[in-house]
Enzyme design. Sequence first.
Site, PDB file in Angstrom:
ATOM      1  N   SER A 158       0.843  -1.193   0.000  1.00 25.31           N
ATOM      2  CA  SER A 158       0.000   0.000   0.000  1.00 25.31           C
ATOM      3  C   SER A 158       0.877   1.240   0.000  1.00 25.31           C
ATOM      4  O   SER A 158       2.029   1.202   0.471  1.00 25.31           O
ATOM      5  CB  SER A 158      -0.884   0.013   1.255  1.00 25.31           C
ATOM      6  OG  SER A 158      -1.496   1.270   1.439  1.00 25.31           O
ATOM      7  N   TYR A 184      -0.347  -0.094  10.526  1.00 23.53           N
ATOM      8  CA  TYR A 184      -0.666  -0.518   9.159  1.00 23.53           C
ATOM      9  C   TYR A 184       0.495  -0.215   8.226  1.00 23.53           C
ATOM     10  O   TYR A 184       0.902  -1.069   7.419  1.00 23.53           O
ATOM     11  CB  TYR A 184      -1.929   0.196   8.678  1.00 23.53           C
ATOM     12  CG  TYR A 184      -2.373  -0.219   7.297  1.00 23.53           C
ATOM     13  CD1 TYR A 184      -2.802  -1.519   7.043  1.00 23.53           C
ATOM     14  CD2 TYR A 184      -2.363   0.686   6.242  1.00 23.53           C
ATOM     15  CE1 TYR A 184      -3.210  -1.909   5.770  1.00 23.53           C
ATOM     16  CE2 TYR A 184      -2.771   0.311   4.967  1.00 23.53           C
ATOM     17  CZ  TYR A 184      -3.192  -0.983   4.736  1.00 23.53           C
ATOM     18  OH  TYR A 184      -3.596  -1.360   3.471  1.00 23.53           O
TER      19      TYR A 184
END
Length: 306
Positions: A158, A184
């Site tokens: 990501s 994350y």
Amino acid sequence: MSRITTPFGHDSTAAEVIAGVDLTGRRGVVTGGASGIGVETARALASAGAEVTLAVRNTAAGERTAAGIIESTGNNHVFVAPIELADRESVKAFAANWDGPLHILVNNAGVMAEPLNRTPEGWEHQFATNHLGHFGLALGLHDALAAAGDARIVAVSSSAHRRSDVHLDDLHFEHRPYEPWLSYGQSKTANVLFAVEASKRWASDGIVANSLMPGGIRTALQRHIAPDLLTQWEAEYGWKTVEQGAATSVLLAASPLVQGVTGRYFEDNNEALPNMPGESTGVAAYALDPESAARLWDLSIDLLNS
């Protein structure tokens, strides 16, 4: 080392990327294949003739998805198998039950920006799911990948990897305040570093490994994100469709355009440029650092064997 580019871009779909590709006789696994871009990744591979296994937590949802893919592609070699990536015994069981060669492993499943949660081992849940689970799965399937002779591993990362390097001395937020986005980001950096190191360690086995940023896609992955933030993202960046979001995964999993390419990070169907200050694209230098990649690999093995 020249940058890899393709005729495809931001708006290309998985179907466009795989058009004309024949995957007959090849076998693939897509984690998280019952939702989001995982569905379209699996559908594209099946449409090209591959046997595809959806590795999912919810097997009932997986069966419904598989039925839909079979109906839309005419390929009835679409299967479902259970896996809970945060549970190392579940990951081991999936790998132990695999029989025969494996040509494509798409490490697609994930959790995003969730409140602090720990596994029974005390591992931070996002890191355990997004990195350790996929790392353990790839290790468990290594022999099957090597048996294929020219296997590809695709690690779905990501742009959020730019939020945090991997804190090798405190992977599980035991000595620093927990913050969902830092967690994350760390896990997504770990996905990139995994591909960097796998590309070196497993090159002699004919295995390539690459990572990617799929783009912003509105899926259940954002269930922990505040609605006003999602609205802001849409206004600033827009959303890709799931078909567009799956395209880069499919490119790395199946396209002859990237045959033999390994250890790279892609976005919008092309190798990413280095991230520059103030820019919202590109790959952070620390995510490609070979020393960090090697250290993370060894630490990950120690954790899984602890």
